[in-house]
Design an enzyme around this catalytic site. Structure first.
Site, short mmCIF file in Angstrom:
data_model
loop_
_atom_site.label_atom_id
_atom_site.label_comp_id
_atom_site.label_asym_id
_atom_site.label_seq_id
_atom_site.Cartn_x
_atom_site.Cartn_y
_atom_site.Cartn_z
N TYR A 53 19.64 -11.73 29.80
CA TYR A 53 19.58 -12.17 28.55
C TYR A 53 20.58 -11.56 27.24
O TYR A 53 20.63 -12.17 26.34
CB TYR A 53 17.89 -12.19 27.86
CG TYR A 53 17.41 -13.16 28.71
CD1 TYR A 53 17.23 -14.52 28.54
CD2 TYR A 53 16.77 -12.94 30.03
CE1 TYR A 53 16.64 -15.40 28.92
CE2 TYR A 53 15.98 -14.00 30.68
CZ TYR A 53 16.13 -15.27 30.16
OH TYR A 53 15.25 -16.30 30.90
N ARG A 56 23.33 -13.65 27.56
CA ARG A 56 23.32 -14.98 26.99
C ARG A 56 23.33 -14.93 25.52
O ARG A 56 23.93 -15.83 24.80
CB ARG A 56 21.67 -15.57 27.40
CG ARG A 56 21.59 -15.99 28.78
CD ARG A 56 20.70 -16.83 29.26
NE ARG A 56 20.62 -18.03 28.56
CZ ARG A 56 19.57 -19.01 28.47
NH1 ARG A 56 18.35 -18.60 28.82
NH2 ARG A 56 19.75 -20.21 28.00
N ASN A 87 16.13 -25.95 24.02
CA ASN A 87 17.12 -24.80 23.83
C ASN A 87 16.71 -23.57 23.15
O ASN A 87 15.88 -23.50 22.19
CB ASN A 87 18.43 -25.44 23.11
CG ASN A 87 19.02 -26.53 23.80
OD1 ASN A 87 18.86 -26.72 24.95
ND2 ASN A 87 19.94 -27.04 23.00
N HIS A 104 10.78 -23.56 24.07
CA HIS A 104 11.23 -22.55 25.28
C HIS A 104 11.39 -21.08 24.58
O HIS A 104 11.79 -20.52 25.26
CB HIS A 104 12.15 -23.04 26.17
CG HIS A 104 11.82 -24.21 26.97
ND1 HIS A 104 12.61 -25.17 27.53
CD2 HIS A 104 10.54 -24.75 27.45
CE1 HIS A 104 12.00 -25.96 28.32
NE2 HIS A 104 10.62 -25.80 28.12
N CYS A 112 6.76 -8.42 23.23
CA CYS A 112 5.99 -7.26 23.84
C CYS A 112 5.26 -7.99 25.06
O CYS A 112 4.17 -8.47 24.72
CB CYS A 112 5.34 -6.42 23.04
SG CYS A 112 4.45 -5.00 24.02
N SER A 172 17.84 -33.83 30.81
CA SER A 172 17.96 -34.37 32.06
C SER A 172 16.75 -35.49 32.35
O SER A 172 16.74 -36.38 33.14
CB SER A 172 18.14 -33.63 33.25
OG SER A 172 16.97 -32.65 33.51
N LEU A 197 24.80 -37.70 28.42
CA LEU A 197 25.96 -38.10 29.23
C LEU A 197 25.69 -39.09 30.39
O LEU A 197 26.82 -39.63 30.73
CB LEU A 197 26.55 -36.60 29.63
CG LEU A 197 27.48 -35.87 28.93
CD1 LEU A 197 27.73 -34.70 29.54
CD2 LEU A 197 28.79 -36.58 28.61
#
Length: 226
Positions: A53, A56, A87, A104, A112, A172, A197
């Site tokens: 992370y 990221r 996202n 998310h 914590c 998706s 897409l």
């Protein structure tokens, strides 16, 4: 403007250089997701999880909002528009969007694992970081891992039940519970639109296929002209 709920996924940020699960050579493919994106993986090796992370978070910091983020930020100024995103990046906010629901979680926040306290995450998190609230060395990114319940689901479902329009962008449509949003919206009588897409295979009233940086600004322009 009648109530609008916009759901965005990884395809919104892909053109800003942030990878998706499906990228062949991206950051995701360098790690076993069962080790870095589950509570069990964190319990086994918190240092490995935080390393993933941290990478990221660095990618996010180096990225910039694209035209799709900026268009949605403009739309979010309308009182009856709610942006919901899968996202964990902050590109919508950096584009100027307000009131974004991060179902998310957010890479820019820390949590914590012991007491549930939350705070702004540093650029680099370490396994021996102590929680300022309880002192436990159990700090993790404030993101939803596999097997955990997404945030603010009751609020999202309430919004879908009142929406006149549900729009799905760059996702998706295969991962639940978000994959079920189109069905909840349709049951409530909303018109549904997909900008992606490729077609997700879900039942939308309309699908527009192409890059987010082209489709989203054009759709927002339509909405603001109505």
């Amino acid at each position: 403007m009648k109530p609008v709920v916009v759901l965005s996924g990884a395809g919104l940020s892909a053109e800003s250089g942030l990878g998706t699960f499906r990228d062949v050579d991206g950051l995701w493919t360098q790690y076993d997701l069962s080790e870095v994106a589950t509570p069990e993986g964190f319990a086994r090796d918190p240092a490995l999880v935080l390393e993933f992370y941290n990478a990221r978070r660095a990618n996010m910091a180096a990225a910039a909002p694209n035209a799709a983020h900026r268009a949605l930020a403009q739309l979010s100024a309308e009182p009856d528009v709610t942006l919901v995103t899968q996202n964990v990046d902050d590109l919508l906010e950096r584009a100027g969007a307000t009131g974004v629901i991060h179902m998310h979680g957010e890479l820019s926040r820390a949590l914590c694992h012991a007491c549930g306290a939350r705070w702004d995450a540093p650029d680099v998190m370490a396994a021996d970081d102590a929680c300022a609230a309880c002192g436990a060395q159990a700090t993790r990114p404030d993101v939803v891992w596999f097997g955990e319940i997404p945030y603010r689901m009751e609020r999202i479902e309430a919004l879908l039940s009142e929406a006149a329009l549900f729009v799905s962008i760059g996702t998706s449509g295969t991962v639940y519970p978000a994959a079920g949003f189109v069905h909840l919206a349709r049951e409530a009588g909303a018109r549904t639109l997909e900008l992606n897409l490729e077609a997700s295979g879900s039942t939308f009233d309309e699908s527009r296929i192409g890059p987010a940086t082209e489709l989203v600004p054009a759709w927002v322009a339509e909405m603001r002209s109505e």
